[in-house]
Design a protein around this motif. Structure first.
Motif, mmCIF file in Angstrom:
data_model
loop_
_atom_site.group_PDB
_atom_site.id
_atom_site.type_symbol
_atom_site.label_atom_id
_atom_site.label_comp_id
_atom_site.label_asym_id
_atom_site.label_seq_id
_atom_site.Cartn_x
_atom_site.Cartn_y
_atom_site.Cartn_z
ATOM 1 N N VAL A 170 0.833 -1.206 0.000
ATOM 2 C CA VAL A 170 0.000 0.000 0.000
ATOM 3 C C VAL A 170 0.866 1.254 0.000
ATOM 4 O O VAL A 170 0.600 2.228 -0.725
ATOM 5 N N LEU A 171 1.938 1.235 0.808
ATOM 6 C CA LEU A 171 2.842 2.385 0.864
ATOM 7 C C LEU A 171 3.500 2.633 -0.497
ATOM 8 O O LEU A 171 3.596 3.781 -0.957
ATOM 9 N N VAL A 201 0.983 4.204 -2.809
ATOM 10 C CA VAL A 201 0.782 5.621 -2.492
ATOM 11 C C VAL A 201 1.941 6.453 -3.038
ATOM 12 O O VAL A 201 1.745 7.517 -3.645
ATOM 13 N N ARG A 250 1.647 6.796 -6.710
ATOM 14 C CA ARG A 250 0.624 7.777 -7.086
ATOM 15 C C ARG A 250 1.182 9.199 -6.979
ATOM 16 O O ARG A 250 0.927 10.042 -7.851
ATOM 17 N N ILE A 251 1.951 9.454 -5.919
ATOM 18 C CA ILE A 251 2.559 10.778 -5.763
ATOM 19 C C ILE A 251 3.555 11.060 -6.892
ATOM 20 O O ILE A 251 3.583 12.145 -7.474
#
Length: 264
Positions: A24-25, A28, A31-32
């Protein structure tokens, strides 16, 4: 795959949770990074907008694949099998879409090197026309008779290409002939009158009438003048018509092949 399932079955719950958290990290962070990359593309004026979607998709695939590898490494799953599977899939896909990849590479090269732009009139060994759209796989052109032509980019970047528009001006070379009894100065005067009657012909470089050859029935001339690239076709046809009237006005005979027979 069996080895992977065996490893997963023997993992404690907390390690699985850590692996999911790492995944998940990574997603994320991916995505950034995608948002930052999109901002970079919007500000990078040297990168053609047609490439943006393709570059974003390529980066997204790489980031997701790296995220999966990170999570698998935390879980203790051997990543060699993933790499081998990815290599096999990549080889199979590349062989299946080899033609598409060639056109894709051609599109990237064309957009990066810019041998032509929208509105340019270009010619290759196989096709000629005005460029209307430069796509990733094909370039759309319109021929002089109004036909829409979709040219594979692979053909454009691997073959000889002539851009008639990029320099801004184009030279008209008109082949003329006149009788031997008309001196070159008389023919030159008539030719310059024809040039002056056609709008759009440039004065710099100055128009020229050159003696090309001495033929069997006439002297061969080449009339050279420059026009803006977009005016080439109209100016050439207009000059052809103007020459006929100027030669008739100045009594310059436009000869045709003939034989003079002398009898004693």
């Amino acid at each position: 795959m069996e080895q992977t399932l065996f490893v997963l079955q023997g993992l404690p719950l907390e390690r699985i949770l850590i692996g999911m958290a790492v995944l998940v990290l990574c997603l994320v962070v991916s995505r950034i990074l995608m948002k930052l990359f999109a901002r970079f593309l919007n500000r990078a004026k040297q990168i053609d907008p047609s490439l943006h979607s393709m570059l974003r998709a390529a980066l997204r695939f790489v980031l997701y694949f790296i995220s999966i590898l990170f999570a698998a490494n935390v879980l203790g799953i051997p990543i060699n099998s993933f790499l081998a599977l990815f290599s096999v899939i990549g080889l199979a896909v590349s062989l299946a879409v080899q033609g598409v990849l060639n056109n894709l590479a051609g599109g990237i090269i064309i957009l990066a090197s810019k041998p032509f732009s929208l509105g340019d009139y270009i010619e290759t060994d196989a096709v000629a026309g005005t460029v209307k759209e430069i796509g990733i796989l094909h370039t759309r052109m319109i021929s002089v008779d109004g036909k829409m032509i979709f040219v594979p980019n692979n053909l454009l970047y691997t073959s000889k290409l002539v851009n008639y528009t990029s320099s801004g001006a184009r030279r008209i070379d008109l082949n003329l002939s006149a009788a031997y009894h008309n001196p070159p100065e008389q023919v030159r005067t008539a030719a310059m009158e024809a040039v002056a009657a056609v709008p759009g012909i440039l004065t710099d470089p100055a128009p020229q009438l050159l003696v090309e050859a001495y033929g069997d029935s006439a002297i061969q001339y080449t009339l050279r003048c420059w026009v803006h690239s977009m005016d080439y076709t109209d100016a050439r046809y207009a000059l052809n018509e103007a020459v006929y009237g100027a030669f008739a006005k100045n009594n310059v005979e436009m000869t045709y092949p003939h034989i003079n027979v002398h009898m004693n």
